[in-house]
Design an enzyme around this catalytic site. Structure first.
Site, PDB file in Angstrom:
ATOM      1  CG  HIS B  70      -2.085  -0.926   1.078  1.00 53.44           C
ATOM      2  ND1 HIS B  70      -1.953  -2.296   1.206  1.00 53.44           N
ATOM      3  CD2 HIS B  70      -3.391  -0.710   0.775  1.00 53.44           C
ATOM      4  CE1 HIS B  70      -3.131  -2.881   1.013  1.00 53.44           C
ATOM      5  NE2 HIS B  70      -4.024  -1.940   0.741  1.00 53.44           N
ATOM      6  N   PRO B  71       0.401   2.271  -0.710  1.00 53.41           N
ATOM      7  CG  PRO B  71      -0.871   3.796  -1.961  1.00 53.41           C
ATOM      8  CD  PRO B  71      -0.865   2.365  -1.457  1.00 53.41           C
ATOM      9  CG  PHE B 122      -1.527   5.499   8.724  1.00 53.30           C
ATOM     10  CD1 PHE B 122      -1.894   5.062   9.996  1.00 53.30           C
ATOM     11  CD2 PHE B 122      -2.405   6.322   8.024  1.00 53.30           C
ATOM     12  CE1 PHE B 122      -3.098   5.441  10.552  1.00 53.30           C
ATOM     13  CE2 PHE B 122      -3.622   6.704   8.577  1.00 53.30           C
ATOM     14  CZ  PHE B 122      -3.961   6.260   9.855  1.00 53.30           C
TER      15      PHE B 122
END
Lengths: 295, 295, 295, 295
Positions: B70-71, B122
């Site tokens: 995930h970015p 996050f």
């Protein structure tokens, strides 16, 4: 200027009487002079009525001179610092001493148009108005005819005089120049007054940022210790009350959502009658509220 | 991407199934691959459950790789334009593609601190949040321990997947990803629905100007023809409804003050549950109103 | 009996003091005698505190004799007309002098059961209760143990004494024995107090017809000139307020249905704290209303 | 009588058509006969319009005969059991078959006075009225002139026919003869619908005890599963809703007074338009409530 009692004025020499009340009418001590012989006045209202009658009964040119003795709003005299003490305080109270360039130009244009049409300055009792309301009335009154405006000028002059008398003279009675804005917060979740609720009162404006007038907290009875506005007219204009009930219910450990559904309750109202009592209660739970013009 | 039906997916070749759903999980077509053999799925919920289970049951390193795929929010990949189509749309929906310098720096600082503490990016399902809510959760989750955050990452990934599936696949059932914000205006002065009342919905922000999301007018039943928000999560955040009831009552020739006591009724609410139904009626007269969380 | 001032009592002879206050405690002039030497009392509260302390500090057999000096509720002494003047007035105030056969039998049964279990009469300050509340407490207290009831008897005797003192003695302070029931009717259709609205206050009963206690009309401020109940405890019990707002709005020529949607607004409330202030406003239009416990 | 479909009626023989609808108008199969040739009717409304027109267009003596074919209310035919099935059901539905002696005498007097003045029986669509409303209209209409009453008789006959048609004939459209009375209870203490709240609906009467029409409990959405009244006119009259919210809040362990401030919330309303939708929500906390005509 130190207030003076009506009893004292009733017994003073004519010269002292005129000295004390000579500036109730702008540049027109002759009004005080005209009523000095009618003393004693039983009430402050009697004194005001007598002065109003003296103006209405004066010869036309004297009345016109009184009108013309008034300064423009935000006009040359204001800039030059040559207005009377009363007019200076009154115009600054409505914010006319800190106009934007655009507003300044707008007043300039209106003053010129009004004088061009009616040959007199535009007179309005500014303590009864917010800046926006002054502009709205100014634009509106430009459409009237000369008779209407002469009459309006005298009505406004009588209102200005009433407010000046009310500040200057102590008497058993008060003139009907005092409005009131008050509130009351009820916690209908727990069935009791909501205490220690932060309340802000803001003046709203069409073109500018709103301005905070009062910040207060409710007491044990859910009211503020002092009315939000009292002892003076409530200027015609738009206001916002902001009730911080989210913090209140959080302090009570009420079962709330996170973040709470209601945090700040904003309530916007317009004042149309400066001498009226605007009582605006709030009945609130963490999920609902009711507000209304009360009494 | 054109939606595809669940029936079609149930009968497709494994390759086509994985092609269709390979990007439901970010850079992880293996999740679709893992559940292809469990077909047919009776409902979309079954499909989502199976995919969630496949992720939870995957070897630890595969799960970690999914997370690391995930970015960052408003991070390097976003600036470089190398995010997946879905992530790009999701981040811009929450306004992460038009941050101020200060916000950008804040995200940068938080991304670094989070990776430094937990070694992973996050992850949060941004479509369920406003920008302010994302920042609030970001700051808050930094205080958690690693186990809690690993679990949180998987929970958020499952939510992201549910929203992507809901858009991608047509089925008789819908996933529980749709919230709703609606209103209803009752004129308790005349005892009927208030029609043709202008309503604005704004998103409020701590540091920025509020943003108008929807403008609508009430119909004959006092409702808007469409809910103000529907068919998607209602982002966690603060909102303001603005009901223009002054204009409404003026059109009815109700006896009003000048200016009317109530012009615009603002109502501020916070959304805590994006999948819930927020129904917020207004009961109004020219002098009073009641608003509440209804159903 | 004519009220007497605290100042007078402070300076009276001991004999006169005891004569004036000998019947504050039922058949127990010794209480007044015991506190006469503590004069002067600065406040009425001091006097009541001293008398309460004298009872609490008296030898056990004297306290028991005081308790036993009280008559049964609706009992033999009541029928025989041999109760003290105060007890007679108190019992009739609560309607105990006009019981149905069934109620009479119920009191008879309860009196016997209470005396059989505790060896003392059941004592309750009847002016704080409606008949239904007395019966409910009677049934409930039968389940207590003897210590609790001895204590309850002394608490009730102190309340009875406070109410008698409050009526008998004039002083600058008042004892906290006064509750209040008041109302306020706001016309939120026109944004002002609703004047000349007929209001009825009824006492509700489980088994009997309700009884009208007060009929009043609102004044210009939307309030009744006098509170509906004041200057005494508001008896624990159930009440109904009946607001005749249909007639009010009809007189104003408001646009109403025929017959009007709202005619009489009934509002039922229960009082739990006889010394509290129950303020119950009504905000009404011809089509809606809000009522609540206010302050 | 079993309902019959409009399609079937459109295709039936003229004799069958008249047999099916011959008693829609009291003792006047000629009305059905008159419209049989206008078939097919696209809608039930078209059929009713045609029948109404046939009556209006009939020769004066035929119209008068139709009017005179109607029985008195609570009159000789009712006592003798010689009324039509429809009239018998309609009159008993409004309680005209169980009058007190006094009411019976009142109807007798009114019937006589009406016939004496107008020479026709008093006709009113009783299913749209409560008994009190019938009497009120009866007294009122006695003051009209003959032309007004002839017209009123035909209007009422058309309403009676519409209700009979609505019950007799199945069609895609329904006639506008159905009103509705419904409610909705919101718990604004907890911000959600109030479920499992006992609600009673009573019909109020000026001279008699109120009569319980419906008892229901709210469901998870705070509504009753069925509207309190639906599928028929809501008779013009006075009603009381009784919401048992004290029990509801007690079950939730809300912090309440003992006894709770609010136990039963009574709400009295009058119905003026039998075909309208009366939606009466209640927003309640243990200390406050709001009710209104909603939509």
């Amino acid at each position: 200027m130190t207030p003076v009692s009506l009893a004292h004025l009733n017994e003073a020499s004519k010269a002292d009487f005129v000295a004390a009340l000579g500036d109730i009418y702008e540049h027109a001590p002759w009004v005080a002079d005209a009523v000095a012989g009618h003393r004693p006045f039983a009430t402050l209202a009697d004194l005001h009525d007598a002065m109003t009658a003296a103006v209405r009964d004066a010869p036309a040119d004297q009345g016109l001179a009184l009108i013309n003795g008034h300064p423009d709003l935000a006009g040359k005299a204001a800039r030059a610092g040559t207005m009377t003490t009363d007019s200076t305080a009154e115009q600054s109270g409505a914010g006319l001493d800190r106009l934007s360039e655009q507003e300044f130009a707008q007043f300039h244009r209106l003053n010129d148009a009004y004088r061009a049409k009616f040959g007199i300055p535009f007179i309005i009792c500014v303590r009864r108005h917010s800046k926006g309301s002054i502009l709205r009335h100014f634009e509106h009154r430009l459409h009237n005819d000369a008779t209407t405006e002469l009459d309006a000028a005298l009505t406004e002059i009588s209102r200005i005089a009433a407010l000046r008398l009310d500040q200057r003279v102590e008497a058993a009675d008060r003139l009907k120049v005092h409005g009131r804005l008050s509130t009351h917060v009820l916690d209908t979740h727990a069935g009791r007054p909501a205490s220690d609720v932060l309340i802000e009162l803001l003046e709203l404006s069409a073109h500018e940022e709103s301005r905070t007038l009062v910040t207060a907290r409710t007491n044990q009875d859910g009211r503020t210790d002092q009315p939000l506005i009292a002892g003076r007219p409530v200027p015609i204009g738009r206001y916002e009350l902001r009730f911080h009930i989210g913090d209140y219910f959080a302090r009570l450990d009420a079962a709330l959502a996170d973040p709470p559904f209601l945090g700040v309750v904003p309530m916007q109202l317009s004042v149309a009658e400066p001498e009226a009592h605007y009582h605006v209660p709030l009945l609130a739970t963490p999920w609902s509220y009711t507000t209304y013009r009360g009494s």
